[in-house]
Design a protein around this motif. Structure first.
Motif, PDB file in Angstrom:
ATOM      1  N   GLU A 102       0.824  -1.211   0.000  1.00  0.00           N
ATOM      2  CA  GLU A 102       0.000   0.000   0.000  1.00  0.00           C
ATOM      3  C   GLU A 102       0.857   1.260   0.000  1.00  0.00           C
ATOM      4  N   LYS A 103       2.073   1.159   0.566  1.00  0.00           N
ATOM      5  CA  LYS A 103       2.957   2.313   0.678  1.00  0.00           C
ATOM      6  C   LYS A 103       4.370   1.895   0.302  1.00  0.00           C
ATOM      7  N   ASP A 104       5.212   2.866  -0.004  1.00  0.00           N
ATOM      8  CA  ASP A 104       6.593   2.510  -0.315  1.00  0.00           C
ATOM      9  C   ASP A 104       7.261   1.994   0.958  1.00  0.00           C
ATOM     10  N   LEU A 105       8.275   1.155   0.775  1.00  0.00           N
ATOM     11  CA  LEU A 105       8.880   0.443   1.896  1.00  0.00           C
ATOM     12  C   LEU A 105       9.558   1.369   2.900  1.00  0.00           C
ATOM     13  N   ALA A 106      10.161   2.453   2.425  1.00  0.00           N
ATOM     14  CA  ALA A 106      10.827   3.391   3.330  1.00  0.00           C
ATOM     15  C   ALA A 106       9.809   4.035   4.275  1.00  0.00           C
ATOM     16  N   HIS A 107       8.679   4.441   3.717  1.00  0.00           N
ATOM     17  CA  HIS A 107       7.609   5.039   4.513  1.00  0.00           C
ATOM     18  C   HIS A 107       7.038   4.023   5.492  1.00  0.00           C
TER      19      HIS A 107
ATOM     20  N   PHE B 190      12.387  -8.413   8.895  1.00  0.00           N
ATOM     21  CA  PHE B 190      11.386  -9.077   8.078  1.00  0.00           C
ATOM     22  C   PHE B 190      11.944 -10.396   7.542  1.00  0.00           C
ATOM     23  N   ARG B 191      13.169 -10.361   7.036  1.00  0.00           N
ATOM     24  CA  ARG B 191      13.778 -11.570   6.491  1.00  0.00           C
ATOM     25  C   ARG B 191      13.985 -12.616   7.593  1.00  0.00           C
ATOM     26  N   ARG B 192      14.268 -12.174   8.806  1.00  0.00           N
ATOM     27  CA  ARG B 192      14.517 -13.091   9.918  1.00  0.00           C
ATOM     28  C   ARG B 192      13.283 -13.945  10.230  1.00  0.00           C
TER      29      ARG B 192
ATOM     30  N   ALA C  30      10.707  -6.851  -0.317  1.00  0.00           N
ATOM     31  CA  ALA C  30      10.611  -6.720  -1.771  1.00  0.00           C
ATOM     32  C   ALA C  30      10.356  -8.071  -2.430  1.00  0.00           C
ATOM     33  N   ALA C  31      11.063  -9.121  -1.965  1.00  0.00           N
ATOM     34  CA  ALA C  31      10.868 -10.464  -2.520  1.00  0.00           C
ATOM     35  C   ALA C  31       9.471 -10.978  -2.204  1.00  0.00           C
ATOM     36  N   TYR C  32       8.987 -10.691  -1.001  1.00  0.00           N
ATOM     37  CA  TYR C  32       7.637 -11.125  -0.606  1.00  0.00           C
ATOM     38  C   TYR C  32       6.589 -10.483  -1.511  1.00  0.00           C
TER      39      TYR C  32
ATOM     40  N   ARG D  97       8.358 -13.952  -4.589  1.00  0.00           N
ATOM     41  CA  ARG D  97       9.512 -14.856  -4.519  1.00  0.00           C
ATOM     42  C   ARG D  97       9.624 -15.372  -3.085  1.00  0.00           C
ATOM     43  N   LEU D  98       8.892 -16.449  -2.807  1.00  0.00           N
ATOM     44  CA  LEU D  98       8.759 -16.972  -1.446  1.00  0.00           C
ATOM     45  C   LEU D  98       9.620 -18.209  -1.245  1.00  0.00           C
TER      46      LEU D  98
END
Length: 265
Positions: A219-224, A241-243, A250-252, A256-257
């Motif tokens: 819904e929003k850019d990742l930085a925001h 998030f990756r942990r 970005a992959a999610y 790319r799961l």
């Protein structure tokens, strides 16, 4: 992916259950990818197998996302238990069922409780068909549990509820500051969380933040989104998030799961 339709939580269950949903895969969709998100809460589930037979199971707090394939048909009714309430439903501390799935027989002493006969009768019947009666009787059982809650149990539950609001807020505090605000020690806060939530306050906060990202990702850019979720910056969000999700945000988003397993139940 598997569809989850929100259900209205009956009044009798609201002191115990925060949300309810029916998870299912349509016949026309074929085998679908199911993502069980990380969750610091314990979930009580009416699970239906391929033959339509059902059972009640407790899904403990999940520290990692699970990816698997599910087949068409009604799968389960999920009831997410409010923080601090699951302790009275299991024998022993909650950390014993973290990342686990265990059959539920009604909790400590339930097999000797005449009210719990409906739990045994549930096995071998279609959980979707008996759901209304099951939910009504479950409310009575949980109401009885609350009536016998000790003052110490009530105090520990209240501490967890207040701490969860602080740790899960937009301006989440550190564990040390949270303990100070609640007029308790870090050690006591950690002990209570391990016993009645199943994990440390730090891990609770980490998973809760990732869940906030999942609610609004795309819904929003990742930085925001990183700032709104309480991270230092986007790289901090990406690492956490990756942990717990196994891939970056970005992959999610791109689908790319991690490799998914076939789940037959």
């Amino acid at each position: 992916m598997q569809l989850e339709n929100e259900m209205v939580v009956p009044r009798a269950l609201r002191p115990w259950i925060s949300t309810m949903s029916l998870a299912a895969i349509g016949e026309s969709q074929g085998e679908q990818l199911v993502v069980d998100e990380p969750d610091p809460a314990t979930t009580l589930t009416v699970r239906v197998d391929e033959d339509g037979r059902s059972e009640l199971v407790l899904m403990g707090p999940r520290t990692q996302a699970l990816y698997h394939f599910g087949r068409p048909g009604p799968r389960c009714i999920k009831m997410r238990i409010r923080h601090g309430r699951a302790k009275s439903l299991v024998n022993g501390p909650l950390h014993g069922i973290v990342d686990g799935l265990v059959p539920w027989n009604g909790g400590p002493g339930a097999l000797d409780d005449p009210q719990a006969g409906w739990l045994r009768r549930l096995r071998g019947h279609d959980g979707m068909a008996v759901a209304p009666a099951l939910i009504q009787q479950l409310g009575e059982v949980l109401k009885g549990r609350m009536a016998t809650e000790s003052d110490d149990d009530a105090a520990r539950h209240d501490l967890v509820v207040r701490a969860a609001k602080i740790l899960g807020g937009a301006d989440a505090e550190s564990i040390q500051n949270t303990a100070v605000r609640l007029n308790t020690s870090e050690r006591h806060l950690r002990t209570v969380f391990a016993d009645v939530v199943g994990m440390s306050p730090k891990r609770f906060s980490r998973i809760d933040r990732v869940r906030r990202v999942l609610r609004h990702i795309g819904e929003k850019d990742l930085a925001h989104l990183a700032v709104e979720a309480g991270y230092y910056d986007q790289s901090h969000m990406t690492a956490e998030f990756r942990r717990v999700m196994g891939v970056t945000p970005a992959a999610y988003l791109a689908g790319r799961l991690p490799a998914a397993a076939t789940c037959g139940s």
